[in-house]
Motif scaffolding. Structure first.
Motif, mmCIF file in Angstrom:
data_model
loop_
_atom_site.group_PDB
_atom_site.id
_atom_site.type_symbol
_atom_site.label_atom_id
_atom_site.label_comp_id
_atom_site.label_asym_id
_atom_site.label_seq_id
_atom_site.Cartn_x
_atom_site.Cartn_y
_atom_site.Cartn_z
ATOM 1 N N UNK A 156 0.837 -1.186 0.000
ATOM 2 C CA UNK A 156 0.000 0.000 0.000
ATOM 3 C C UNK A 156 0.874 1.238 0.000
ATOM 4 N N UNK A 157 0.629 2.117 -0.949
ATOM 5 C CA UNK A 157 1.432 3.323 -1.135
ATOM 6 C C UNK A 157 0.829 4.471 -0.329
ATOM 7 N N UNK A 188 7.396 -4.820 3.004
ATOM 8 C CA UNK A 188 6.613 -5.560 2.015
ATOM 9 C C UNK A 188 5.132 -5.178 2.036
ATOM 10 N N UNK A 189 4.733 -4.458 3.083
ATOM 11 C CA UNK A 189 3.312 -4.116 3.221
ATOM 12 C C UNK A 189 3.004 -2.671 2.812
ATOM 13 N N UNK A 190 3.956 -1.765 3.049
ATOM 14 C CA UNK A 190 3.707 -0.354 2.747
ATOM 15 C C UNK A 190 4.956 0.296 2.162
ATOM 16 N N UNK A 263 -11.980 14.418 9.301
ATOM 17 C CA UNK A 263 -11.619 13.087 8.811
ATOM 18 C C UNK A 263 -12.496 11.953 9.339
ATOM 19 N N UNK A 264 -13.262 12.197 10.398
ATOM 20 C CA UNK A 264 -14.039 11.113 11.007
ATOM 21 C C UNK A 264 -14.992 10.492 9.997
ATOM 22 N N UNK A 265 -14.979 9.159 9.944
ATOM 23 C CA UNK A 265 -15.817 8.428 9.013
ATOM 24 C C UNK A 265 -15.158 8.138 7.685
ATOM 25 N N UNK A 266 -13.918 8.627 7.521
ATOM 26 C CA UNK A 266 -13.228 8.469 6.236
ATOM 27 C C UNK A 266 -11.831 7.885 6.404
ATOM 28 N N UNK A 267 -11.681 7.013 7.398
ATOM 29 C CA UNK A 267 -10.399 6.377 7.603
ATOM 30 C C UNK A 267 -10.210 5.912 9.022
ATOM 31 N N UNK A 268 -8.956 5.866 9.464
ATOM 32 C CA UNK A 268 -8.568 5.308 10.759
ATOM 33 C C UNK A 268 -7.875 6.373 11.596
ATOM 34 N N UNK A 269 -8.292 6.490 12.849
ATOM 35 C CA UNK A 269 -7.703 7.465 13.761
ATOM 36 C C UNK A 269 -6.598 6.806 14.591
ATOM 37 N N UNK A 270 -5.611 7.585 15.009
ATOM 38 C CA UNK A 270 -4.584 7.130 15.946
ATOM 39 C C UNK A 270 -4.208 8.304 16.839
ATOM 40 N N UNK A 271 -3.586 8.012 17.974
ATOM 41 C CA UNK A 271 -3.242 9.045 18.949
ATOM 42 C C UNK A 271 -1.831 9.583 18.798
ATOM 43 N N UNK A 272 -0.913 8.722 18.356
ATOM 44 C CA UNK A 272 0.469 9.161 18.250
ATOM 45 C C UNK A 272 1.386 8.005 17.923
ATOM 46 N N UNK A 273 2.646 8.164 18.280
ATOM 47 C CA UNK A 273 3.649 7.147 17.958
ATOM 48 C C UNK A 273 3.325 5.811 18.612
ATOM 49 N N UNK A 274 2.855 5.834 19.859
ATOM 50 C CA UNK A 274 2.694 4.595 20.631
ATOM 51 C C UNK A 274 1.652 3.655 20.045
ATOM 52 N N UNK A 280 -2.263 1.487 12.063
ATOM 53 C CA UNK A 280 -1.901 1.209 10.677
ATOM 54 C C UNK A 280 -2.352 -0.190 10.271
ATOM 55 N N UNK A 281 -2.194 -1.157 11.169
ATOM 56 C CA UNK A 281 -2.647 -2.520 10.888
ATOM 57 C C UNK A 281 -4.150 -2.542 10.639
ATOM 58 N N UNK A 282 -4.916 -1.854 11.491
ATOM 59 C CA UNK A 282 -6.369 -1.787 11.301
ATOM 60 C C UNK A 282 -6.722 -1.083 9.997
ATOM 61 N N UNK A 283 -5.975 -0.048 9.692
ATOM 62 C CA UNK A 283 -6.195 0.709 8.454
ATOM 63 C C UNK A 283 -6.009 -0.197 7.242
ATOM 64 N N UNK A 284 -4.943 -0.988 7.239
ATOM 65 C CA UNK A 284 -4.678 -1.887 6.114
ATOM 66 C C UNK A 284 -5.755 -2.956 5.990
ATOM 67 N N UNK A 285 -6.198 -3.457 7.137
ATOM 68 C CA UNK A 285 -7.209 -4.516 7.115
ATOM 69 C C UNK A 285 -8.559 -4.006 6.608
ATOM 70 N N UNK A 286 -8.835 -2.727 6.834
ATOM 71 C CA UNK A 286 -10.140 -2.166 6.466
ATOM 72 C C UNK A 286 -10.043 -1.161 5.317
ATOM 73 N N UNK A 287 -8.950 -1.246 4.575
ATOM 74 C CA UNK A 287 -8.716 -0.259 3.526
ATOM 75 C C UNK A 287 -9.837 -0.242 2.488
#
Length: 358
Positions: A156-157, A188-190, A263-274, A280-287
């Motif tokens: 995924x680019x 290999x994934x991104x 952005x809500x409803x149009x992708x995946x949210x995250x809080x920060x580095x931790x 990102x894993x959830x984002x890829x699974x639900x892309x």
């Protein structure tokens, strides 16, 4: 109506404020309104302050000059202050002071997000109203192209783009991705591309960097990718995620500033580095689901301009009442602040233009 917007448009990639003025000016002129960027005429109906820092390139008048115009030349003019900045955005200590001073001379405040309004960097307590009008992108420039289709089984680019190279644009997370790409599993994934300016002295190891782009070149470039990340901290609104969303890229966005509003409803949210890797894993699974949702991404230029026009027309119809209620000399301390910042801006201009430096 005759509308004065205190900024002279610069061609090329020059940030969201420049894009806003260019778009708003074209939209108003197409509908028969006169748009100027100065205070030379005595029949201006609406003055729009879009940035109080009149010493910066492109900005054409200060809040003090606006106050002088409304008190000495045309008291029926309505002054609108569009707030799209704050100290929280770049961890500065002076921007909110500039904004409060400029807001003192305004009749109405416009925000690009509710998060920004709630910071209270304005003057709601003396009776002045406000509205929130979200930023919008040009759908003739930012839209899904034929090259936006992801090939089955490919990595995924991911892409992001920022004009400013401030660290708070999200470089803690972008650096994290660079480090993740040392791992063959993630490699290999991104893959990840950064379009724009970098912080001074900062370099990526595994991330491709492209120079700043704007307009059709940027719209075409965004559609070379499959997804978009914005890790900006305390983002007050911005345009980068809007341009990506309209281009059909599912958004991987930080839970900070106004980004959830856009952005809500149009992708995946995250809080920060931790929690980024989990997100990102959830984002890829639900892309695929996120990709399908992008067809309804709402933040368009036409919607934004209609929102501004509704406010401007309402204020224009009330201009005589607004003028009667205006009390320019209600707070001497803010009057001094407005005058001080005007003098500062003129001194800055003198040093830059006459002495050749600052």
């Amino acid at each position: 109506m005759k509308v004065s917007i205190g900024y002279e448009v610069v061609d090329g990639p020059w940030g969201g404020g420049n894009a806003f003025v260019k778009a708003m000016t074209s939209w108003l002129r197409e509908r028969g309104h006169l748009v100027v960027n100065n205070l030379q005429d005595n029949d201006i109906d609406i003055i729009m302050i879009i940035d109080p820092r009149s010493h910066l390139p492109g900005y054409t008048y200060s809040a003090f000059e606006v106050m002088r115009y409304q008190t000495k030349i045309n008291p029926k003019v309505v002054v609108v202050h569009r707030i799209n900045e704050c100290d929280e955005r770049k961890n500065t200590k002076w921007m909110n002071f500039w904004l409060r001073a400029a807001n003192y001379v305004s009749d109405h405040t416009l925000f690009i997000a509710d998060w920004l309004r709630d910071l209270k960097i304005w003057h709601p307590n003396d009776g002045r109203p406000s509205d929130t009008v979200f930023n919008g992108g040009d759908t003739t420039v930012f839209y899904p192209r034929s090259n936006s289709k992801r090939q089955f089984g490919s990595s995924l680019r991911l892409v992001t783009h920022h004009w400013g190279g401030n660290w708070m644009k999200g470089f803690d997370v972008y650096q994290k991705i660079d480090q993740m790409l040392d791992d063959p599993e993630w490699r290999n994934r991104i893959d990840f591309t950064y379009i724009g300016n970098l912080p001074h002295g900062f370099e990526f190891k595994n991330v491709q960097v492209r120079p700043p782009l704007s307009g059709n070149r940027l719209g075409e470039a965004l559609c070379e990718y499959d997804g978009y990340i914005t890790a900006s901290i305390c983002e007050p609104g911005g345009m980068h995620h809007v341009e990506a969303g309209l281009s059909g890229l599912p958004l991987l966005y930080r839970n900070s500033g106004a980004l959830p509003e856009y952005c809500q409803g149009y992708g995946q949210i995250f809080n920060g580095v931790d929690d980024f890797e989990v997100a990102l894993t959830n984002y890829l699974e639900n892309w695929e689901q996120h990709k399908a949702a992008m067809n309804a991404y709402p933040w368009t230029l036409d919607r934004m301009c209609k929102g501004y026009m509704e406010v401007i027309e309402r204020l224009y119809s009330q201009r005589e009442q607004i003028a009667r209620k205006r009390h320019t000399f209600r707070n001497p301390l803010y009057l001094l602040a407005v005058a001080f910042l005007h003098v500062f801006a003129r001194m800055y201009d003198f040093r830059r233009n006459i002495l050749g430096g600052v």
